[in-house]
Design an enzyme around this catalytic site. Structure first.
Site, PDB file in Angstrom:
ATOM      1  N   ARG A 112       0.869  -1.163   0.000  1.00  0.00           N
ATOM      2  CA  ARG A 112       0.000   0.000   0.000  1.00  0.00           C
ATOM      3  C   ARG A 112       0.908   1.215   0.000  1.00  0.00           C
ATOM      4  O   ARG A 112       2.111   1.097   0.216  1.00  0.00           O
ATOM      5  CB  ARG A 112      -0.930   0.003   1.211  1.00  0.00           C
ATOM      6  N   ASN A 150      -6.134   6.743   3.871  1.00  0.00           N
ATOM      7  CA  ASN A 150      -5.804   6.106   5.149  1.00  0.00           C
ATOM      8  C   ASN A 150      -4.351   6.375   5.472  1.00  0.00           C
ATOM      9  O   ASN A 150      -3.460   6.025   4.696  1.00  0.00           O
ATOM     10  CB  ASN A 150      -6.028   4.587   5.094  1.00  0.00           C
ATOM     11  N   GLU A 151      -4.118   7.051   6.606  1.00  0.00           N
ATOM     12  CA  GLU A 151      -2.768   7.265   7.124  1.00  0.00           C
ATOM     13  C   GLU A 151      -1.834   7.867   6.076  1.00  0.00           C
ATOM     14  O   GLU A 151      -0.837   7.268   5.674  1.00  0.00           O
ATOM     15  CB  GLU A 151      -2.194   5.951   7.662  1.00  0.00           C
ATOM     16  N   GLU A 310      -8.125   4.176  15.081  1.00  0.00           N
ATOM     17  CA  GLU A 310      -7.634   2.819  15.321  1.00  0.00           C
ATOM     18  C   GLU A 310      -7.019   2.787  16.723  1.00  0.00           C
ATOM     19  O   GLU A 310      -6.000   3.434  16.968  1.00  0.00           O
ATOM     20  CB  GLU A 310      -6.588   2.403  14.290  1.00  0.00           C
ATOM     21  N   TRP A 318       3.048  -7.644  11.520  1.00  0.00           N
ATOM     22  CA  TRP A 318       2.928  -8.126  10.153  1.00  0.00           C
ATOM     23  C   TRP A 318       3.726  -9.428  10.054  1.00  0.00           C
ATOM     24  O   TRP A 318       4.511  -9.771  10.945  1.00  0.00           O
ATOM     25  CB  TRP A 318       3.485  -7.095   9.181  1.00  0.00           C
ATOM     26  N   GLU A 360      -1.335  -8.693   7.333  1.00  0.00           N
ATOM     27  CA  GLU A 360      -1.612  -8.367   8.727  1.00  0.00           C
ATOM     28  C   GLU A 360      -2.221  -9.528   9.524  1.00  0.00           C
ATOM     29  O   GLU A 360      -2.960  -9.295  10.484  1.00  0.00           O
ATOM     30  CB  GLU A 360      -2.538  -7.146   8.795  1.00  0.00           C
TER      31      GLU A 360
END
Length: 680
Positions: A112, A150-151, A310, A318, A360
């Protein structure tokens, strides 16, 4: 004014990925969430390939079914735009959207954050998916808000695709207008780096680039992220103005304050306190997971009340990195209230159930793979029950602090490359925050910005701005007025010797604040390798053997009003000033020619006679964090025990405990990882 989330009560949520599970599990999941007082789910932020399986072919039926069922169980939904993980058809067909390493090699599909924000094609495709997604879901009764992407800048916060180089040139032309202006700002006369055409400019191409280019590169990356996010925020505002807009950070090379001011309704954060326990370092007295409060304090400077999008609910990992032990019984609840203490009104756990496939699979959620009850489920259910009981009282109250540790983005970014002042920031910030924590003195983490006012600063009795290498005369004037009206201000080594381009002033250190402090720097040395830090002599007020760590500046008193508080007691500058204090108006300015250490901070706090706000009625051991959230009508003291041992409290007056409803006084034993909230 800072933007805050608006909640009527503390609200519990969970990240949910229905695409990972058989549909027959959904109803049982939602039923159990309802029983646990979980009322919000976040989803879809990684689901682009499901929403647009082929270019221009959209299918929104899957998440419609999920949300229809969630709505039946009273669950509200936060939808994430899916632009953090472009589908394989997209990166294969349009490789120009991919990010690149510094050497130009493209980062391939499969992770990602492997795209770049600058690609016109990627922006076009993102606008298409976001517009179609918002149009499809804007009227669904379950949806309450949107998380953009996201992030931002997680995993990757540097970008070297061809589109990034091109966008950097455009940004530079807008900033400098002429190459002559740019060459002066970057000092390109040095090493014959002078640019004669805009096409010659690139993002940093070496491991040791021109430092002024490197600083501007980080500013560009931040502006570029905000520009990319704006494309999505504008669509949501246009099509779904009834929904709020947020995103989750904090990550490098992004001005999250500007992002929030320009685009968001409030800022969100991802809180994983156990990250701080897996890299122990050399600090025998580390705050460990308690240190995560410092990050939460920074979030609070962006949005005083915010969302934790979160919240850690299990061991993280991971398949290829980050191994953590399981949170001990009570720690998930403890970390949840750590977030609440620091301003969280909407707390969303990551995740509902641990993934059985993908990268994950070791990043555990509330439920294990087997989906049967476990102690994490029971602990979260306890938090849910407590939120239902106290949530309406706590929501909207604000964290209270009279001490602030100040920082700014320019110095953080410049300090990444500049080893003469960058590491000092972490040393001093950590020492101050740690000792304030152990003394139960609440502190804010304040970010100095171009629009910061005297009113913003005046709420604090003490501000620590330890190593602002980049300093302007305008900032010096603002800080002078802060001191004059009664504030106590603390500087540290390497203050005030650079201008906003990162070039060094041809004026005595500490530059713009030399007159304010009443001193100049006569000599200096980095402390490294065989060069030893000098010991300090503070007329017996600093323990023998206390050292001036990391950097030593020899100070020269220029103003008779500047008092020498401590001298160096060793090295060739033995007997020379190390720490000074000057009274200016109603306040004081201190200058320390080193990085702050814990013993030095302790001595200063003793000198200032700063006490905890609960000193008159409560005694708390150092292992327990204290913080206060207040409104105009009520105040609540949070006590959080980070120790694996019980903690003894001395309550000097009868006080109501909010979670149990009991009245407590005298000696009270707080369990390991326990939480107590007292009504003041």
């Amino acid at each position: 004014m800072a933007k805050s989330i608006q909640m009527d009560e503390l609200t519990l949520g969970v990240c949910y990925y229905p695409e990972h599970w058989p549909e027959e599990l959904w109803e049982d999941d939602f039923h159990r969430m309802q029983e646990m007082n979980i009322s919000v789910i976040r989803m879809a932020e990684f689901a682009w390939a499901m929403l647009e399986p082929e270019e221009g072919v959209f299918d929104f039926s899957f998440f419609t079914r999920v949300m229809d069922l969630a709505h039946q169980y009273g669950l509200k939904v936060i939808l994430g735009t899916p632009t953090a993980t472009p589908p394989a058809w997209l990166t294969h067909k349009y490789p120009e959207v991919l990010n690149a390493h510094q050497n130009g090699e493209l980062i391939k599909h499969g992770m990602r954050r492997h795209y770049n924000y600058s690609s016109p094609k990627y922006r076009e495709l993102c606008e298409i998916i976001v517009r179609n997604m918002v149009s499809a879901y804007k009227d669904h009764p379950a949806v309450i808000g949107w998380q953009i992407d996201n992030e931002f800048n997680c995993e990757k916060n540097v970008f070297y695709a061809e589109a990034d180089h091109a966008a950097f040139r455009v940004w530079l032309r807008q900033k400098y207008e002429t190459l002559d202006n740019l060459n002066k700002a970057w000092g390109t006369v040095f090493w014959s780096q002078t640019y004669t055409a805009w096409e010659q400019l690139h993002l940093s191409q070496t491991e040791s680039p021109n430092p002024h280019l490197a600083l501007d590169e980080k500013r560009f990356i931040s502006d570029n992220v905000i520009s990319f996010a704006k494309l999505q925020a504008d669509i949501i505002r246009e099509l779904a103005p009834q929904h709020w807009v947020t995103t989750n950070g904090l990550f490098g090379h992004l001005d999250s304050h500007e992002l929030t001011d320009e685009l968001l309704d409030f800022f969100s954060y991802d809180s994983y306190p156990q990250f701080s326990t897996i890299f122990p370092g050399n600090d025998e007295n580390s705050l460990k997971d308690r240190g995560w409060s410092m990050s939460l304090s920074k979030v609070r400077s962006i949005s005083p009340n915010f969302c934790v999008m979160e919240q850690q609910s299990g061991p993280g990992g991971w398949v290829d990195r980050i191994e953590m032990g399981s949170p001990r019984p009570g720690q998930i609840r403890l970390w949840s209230y750590q977030s609440v203490l620091h301003g969280t009104d909407l707390l969303v756990y990551f995740r509902w159930r641990t993934a059985t496939m993908g990268t994950e699979i070791y990043w555990h959620g509330i439920n294990d793979y087997h989906n049967r009850p476990n102690r994490r489920v029971r602990e979260v259910a306890q938090v849910g029950g407590e939120f239902a009981k106290i949530g309406a009282l706590i929501a909207g109250t604000k964290y209270q602090a009279e001490v602030a540790i100040m920082q700014d983005y320019d110095n953080l970014w410049d300090g990444e490359m500049d080893k003469w002042h960058g590491p000092l920031q972490w040393q001093s910030k950590g020492s101050w925050y740690k000792q304030l924590q152990y003394r139960h003195i609440p502190a804010d983490l304040l970010t100095l910005r171009s629009n910061t006012t005297l009113e913003d600063l005046s709420k604090y009795k003490v501000i620590v701005y330890p190593h602002a290498a980049i300093m302007t005369d305008e900032t010096a004037e603002l800080l002078t007025r802060y001191v004059e009206q009664g504030g106590k201000l603390f500087f540290g080594a390497r203050t005030g010797y650079k201008n906003p381009t990162g070039q060094c002033y041809m004026r005595p250190f500490p530059g713009p604040v030399a007159e304010l402090c009443g001193i100049t720097v006569e000599d200096f040395t980095l402390i490294k390798g065989t060069i030893q830090p000098a010991e300090l002599n503070w007329e017996g007020r600093v323990p023998s053997g206390t050292k001036a760590v990391a950097f030593n500046e020899v100070l020269n008193v220029q103003n008779s009003e500047a008092e020498v508080v401590a001298h160096y007691a060793s090295e060739y500058y033995k007997g020379e000033p190390a720490l000074t204090r000057r009274t200016v108006g109603k306040g004081e300015v201190w200058y320390y020619g080193a990085a702050y250490s814990e013993p030095v901070v302790d001595a200063i706090l003793d000198e200032l006679s700063i006490a905890t706000p609960i000193a008159d009625w409560l005694e708390v051991p150092a292992a327990v964090e204290l913080g206060i959230r207040s409104s105009e009508d009520a105040s609540y003291a949070f006590l959080l025990n980070y120790s694996d041992q019980p903690a003894a409290l001395q309550v000097k007056r009868a006080t109501k405990e909010l979670l149990t409803g009991a009245t407590i006084e005298n000696e009270v034993e707080m369990p390991a990882y326990g939480v107590i909230i007292l009504e003041l």
